[in-house]
Design a protein around this motif. Structure first.
Motif, PDB file in Angstrom:
ATOM      1  N   ALA A 100       0.790  -1.154   0.026  1.00 30.23           N
ATOM      2  CA  ALA A 100       0.246  -0.046  -0.046  1.00 30.23           C
ATOM      3  C   ALA A 100       0.776   1.289  -0.031  1.00 30.23           C
ATOM      4  CB  ALA A 100      -1.086   0.085   1.247  1.00 30.23           C
ATOM      5  N   VAL A 101       0.398   2.236  -0.785  1.00 28.76           N
ATOM      6  CA  VAL A 101       1.411   3.239  -1.079  1.00 28.76           C
ATOM      7  C   VAL A 101       1.372   4.555   0.405  1.00 28.76           C
ATOM      8  CG1 VAL A 101       1.630   5.644  -2.207  1.00 28.76           C
ATOM      9  CG2 VAL A 101       0.880   3.495  -3.368  1.00 28.76           C
ATOM     10  N   ARG A 102       0.247   4.708   0.952  1.00 30.16           N
ATOM     11  CA  ARG A 102       0.189   5.591   1.998  1.00 30.16           C
ATOM     12  C   ARG A 102       1.284   5.122   3.275  1.00 30.16           C
ATOM     13  NH1 ARG A 102      -3.332   9.334   2.523  1.00 30.16           N
ATOM     14  NH2 ARG A 102      -2.982   9.322   4.911  1.00 30.16           N
ATOM     15  N   PRO A 103       1.019   4.067   3.491  1.00 33.07           N
ATOM     16  CA  PRO A 103       2.154   3.675   4.700  1.00 33.07           C
ATOM     17  C   PRO A 103       3.527   3.487   4.391  1.00 33.07           C
ATOM     18  CG  PRO A 103       0.309   1.729   4.722  1.00 33.07           C
ATOM     19  CD  PRO A 103       0.468   2.573   3.456  1.00 33.07           C
ATOM     20  N   LYS A 130      11.909  11.709  -1.664  1.00 30.93           N
ATOM     21  CA  LYS A 130      11.311  10.317  -2.191  1.00 30.93           C
ATOM     22  C   LYS A 130      10.046  10.000  -1.591  1.00 30.93           C
ATOM     23  CE  LYS A 130      12.203   5.607  -2.212  1.00 30.93           C
ATOM     24  NZ  LYS A 130      13.117   4.050  -1.707  1.00 30.93           N
ATOM     25  N   ALA A 131       9.480  10.730  -0.584  1.00 28.21           N
ATOM     26  CA  ALA A 131       8.145  10.630  -0.124  1.00 28.21           C
ATOM     27  C   ALA A 131       7.326  11.638  -0.934  1.00 28.21           C
ATOM     28  CB  ALA A 131       8.124  11.085   1.522  1.00 28.21           C
ATOM     29  N   TYR A 132       7.773  12.986  -1.243  1.00 23.41           N
ATOM     30  CA  TYR A 132       7.147  13.684  -2.172  1.00 23.41           C
ATOM     31  C   TYR A 132       6.806  12.979  -3.428  1.00 23.41           C
ATOM     32  CZ  TYR A 132       5.965  17.625  -4.731  1.00 23.41           C
ATOM     33  OH  TYR A 132       5.205  18.610  -5.924  1.00 23.41           O
ATOM     34  N   GLU A 133       7.837  12.536  -3.964  1.00 25.61           N
ATOM     35  CA  GLU A 133       7.672  11.848  -5.254  1.00 25.61           C
ATOM     36  C   GLU A 133       6.857  10.763  -5.473  1.00 25.61           C
ATOM     37  OE1 GLU A 133      11.557  11.130  -6.226  1.00 25.61           O
ATOM     38  OE2 GLU A 133      12.276  13.147  -6.284  1.00 25.61           O
ATOM     39  N   THR A 134       7.077   9.821  -4.414  1.00 20.15           N
ATOM     40  CA  THR A 134       6.206   8.843  -4.207  1.00 20.15           C
ATOM     41  C   THR A 134       4.507   9.061  -3.946  1.00 20.15           C
ATOM     42  OG1 THR A 134       7.657   7.523  -3.286  1.00 20.15           O
ATOM     43  CG2 THR A 134       5.780   6.385  -3.203  1.00 20.15           C
ATOM     44  N   ALA A 135       4.475   9.856  -3.117  1.00 20.54           N
ATOM     45  CA  ALA A 135       2.928  10.495  -3.022  1.00 20.54           C
ATOM     46  C   ALA A 135       2.294  11.091  -4.133  1.00 20.54           C
ATOM     47  CB  ALA A 135       2.805  11.130  -1.868  1.00 20.54           C
ATOM     48  N   GLU A 139      -1.125  10.234  -6.415  1.00 21.16           N
ATOM     49  CA  GLU A 139      -2.114  10.974  -6.225  1.00 21.16           C
ATOM     50  C   GLU A 139      -2.544  11.139  -4.883  1.00 21.16           C
ATOM     51  OE1 GLU A 139      -5.077  10.165  -9.170  1.00 21.16           O
ATOM     52  OE2 GLU A 139      -3.823  10.883 -10.916  1.00 21.16           O
ATOM     53  N   GLN A 140      -1.497  11.250  -3.818  1.00 17.82           N
ATOM     54  CA  GLN A 140      -1.713  11.452  -2.476  1.00 17.82           C
ATOM     55  C   GLN A 140      -1.324  12.977  -2.152  1.00 17.82           C
ATOM     56  OE1 GLN A 140      -3.256   9.174  -0.224  1.00 17.82           O
ATOM     57  NE2 GLN A 140      -3.641   7.624  -1.667  1.00 17.82           N
ATOM     58  N   PRO A 141      -2.251  13.839  -2.604  1.00 20.06           N
ATOM     59  CA  PRO A 141      -1.637  15.284  -2.358  1.00 20.06           C
ATOM     60  C   PRO A 141      -1.637  15.688  -0.714  1.00 20.06           C
ATOM     61  CG  PRO A 141      -3.970  15.066  -2.977  1.00 20.06           C
ATOM     62  CD  PRO A 141      -3.717  13.753  -3.234  1.00 20.06           C
ATOM     63  N   VAL A 169       0.198  24.500  -4.381  1.00 23.83           N
ATOM     64  CA  VAL A 169      -0.240  23.856  -5.608  1.00 23.83           C
ATOM     65  C   VAL A 169      -1.365  22.701  -5.331  1.00 23.83           C
ATOM     66  CG1 VAL A 169       0.005  23.021  -7.733  1.00 23.83           C
ATOM     67  CG2 VAL A 169       1.215  25.007  -7.117  1.00 23.83           C
ATOM     68  N   LEU A 170      -0.721  21.585  -4.751  1.00 26.12           N
ATOM     69  CA  LEU A 170      -1.527  20.432  -4.178  1.00 26.12           C
ATOM     70  C   LEU A 170      -2.599  20.738  -2.867  1.00 26.12           C
ATOM     71  CD1 LEU A 170       1.838  18.137  -3.642  1.00 26.12           C
ATOM     72  CD2 LEU A 170       0.185  18.004  -5.650  1.00 26.12           C
ATOM     73  N   ALA A 171      -2.364  21.468  -2.200  1.00 31.84           N
ATOM     74  CA  ALA A 171      -3.149  21.743  -1.061  1.00 31.84           C
ATOM     75  C   ALA A 171      -4.420  22.689  -1.491  1.00 31.84           C
ATOM     76  CB  ALA A 171      -2.626  22.530   0.043  1.00 31.84           C
TER      77      ALA A 171
END
Length: 318
Positions: A100-103, A130-135, A139-141, A169-171
């Protein structure tokens, strides 16, 4: 036979869609629950509540939720200064087998926060990026904005500006309140960076923007924090009378909410000094000192007021 195959395929597609919808609802529900349970002013209580939540997830066999919850347990431990314990908790979360991506993103963010506390800023930066790029790719803004906000906190000014803009931009693009929450956080932090640069006009605008966003969250406490910061900038811009009026109201509101008022009392004294109302400033400082001493306020606030009183008294001891 063809109709049967089509029916089975349709059933499979519907089942997959329903599972995806339920998973999205579950992750949103968990995100909201984690936000509700996390209290920065009470990390010990937060750790206890989240530990109980982790046991619930483990009992259900919900490995993805368990991993995500454990990252926040580690965060609460780190806030208490228990860095080795937080490290072990993150290792436990990382050992869980989930795709799962979120964890995974949460793990990167909390690992980055811990590395920063441990004095390893470059490693922390790598983890946050890396967290920013993965999220962002998943599409986990909200999580991407969290990572961006950490980078904006720790990097030099110009890089911080870039990461603040990326997070905004994301928020601002999202209609999800848990994502839009980052508008207030990012702008409040950016206001502090601008204040460090003595750009008080820019800082005032940033804090005003943070205040507008935070008022929509219906959390008076965080709104007061941004309005307090805005009033400080107004004083620094020569608008002490307006700033004093805001601090008077904030003191009443904070007192009613049983919140600490030390910083507000000190800032009221600074406004009176800026207005050259020295007698009022001295009386306000004496009242503030008595109040803060009775409340067991931080030593730096007490020392500051004593220094102000000495200055207002012409060098004598308060």
């Amino acid at each position: 036979m063809m109709r049967v195959r089509h029916s089975l395929l349709l059933l499979l597609l519907l089942t997959t869609a329903v599972r995806a919808l339920l998973y999205a609802q579950d992750t949103r529900s968990l995100e909201q629950r984690l936000a509700q349970e996390f209290d920065y002013d009470d990390p010990k209580g937060t750790e206890s509540r989240l530990a109980a939540l982790s046991r619930e997830a483990q009992a259900k066999g919900d490995i993805a939720s368990l991993e995500e919850i454990l990252t926040q347990v580690a965060r609460a431990q780190a806030l208490q200064g228990h860095l080795d314990e937080a490290d072990r908790t993150l290792d436990r979360a990382a050992a869980l087998s989930t795709e799962a991506v979120r964890p995974r993103v949460r793990l990167l963010i909390e690992r980055g926060r811990l590395l920063r506390r441990q004095g390893h800023p470059q490693d922390a930066r790598v983890s946050f990026e890396k967290a920013y790029e993965t999220a962002a790719a998943a599409e986990q803004p909200g999580l991407a904005a969290d990572a961006a906000h950490m980078l904006a906190l720790m990097l030099p000014f110009e890089e911080a500006r870039t990461w603040t803009d990326r997070g905004l931009v994301l928020a601002e693009r999202s209609s999800d309140p848990t994502v839009r929450h980052w508008v207030g956080v990012l702008m409040n932090n950016w206001g502090e960076r601008l204040d460090e640069q003595s750009d008080h006009e820019g800082a005032a605008l940033a804090f005003a923007r943070a205040l507008a966003a935070r008022r929509l969250e219906n959390d008076p406490s965080v709104s007061r924090a941004s309005e307090f910061a805005l009033a400080v900038q107004l004083r620094k811009l020569g608008l002490a009378a307006q700033a004093l009026a805001i601090q008077d109201r904030l003191q009443q509101e904070a007192t009613s909410a049983k919140e600490p008022v030390g910083e507000i009392l000190i800032e009221k004294v600074e406004n009176l000094r800026a207005l050259n109302r020295k007698d009022e400033a001295r009386r306000a400082a004496e009242e503030a000192l008595r109040s803060l001493l009775s409340q067991g306020a931080p030593a730096e606030q007490i020392d500051h007021l004593r220094s102000v009183l000495k200055d207002l008294s012409g060098g004598g001891s308060p």
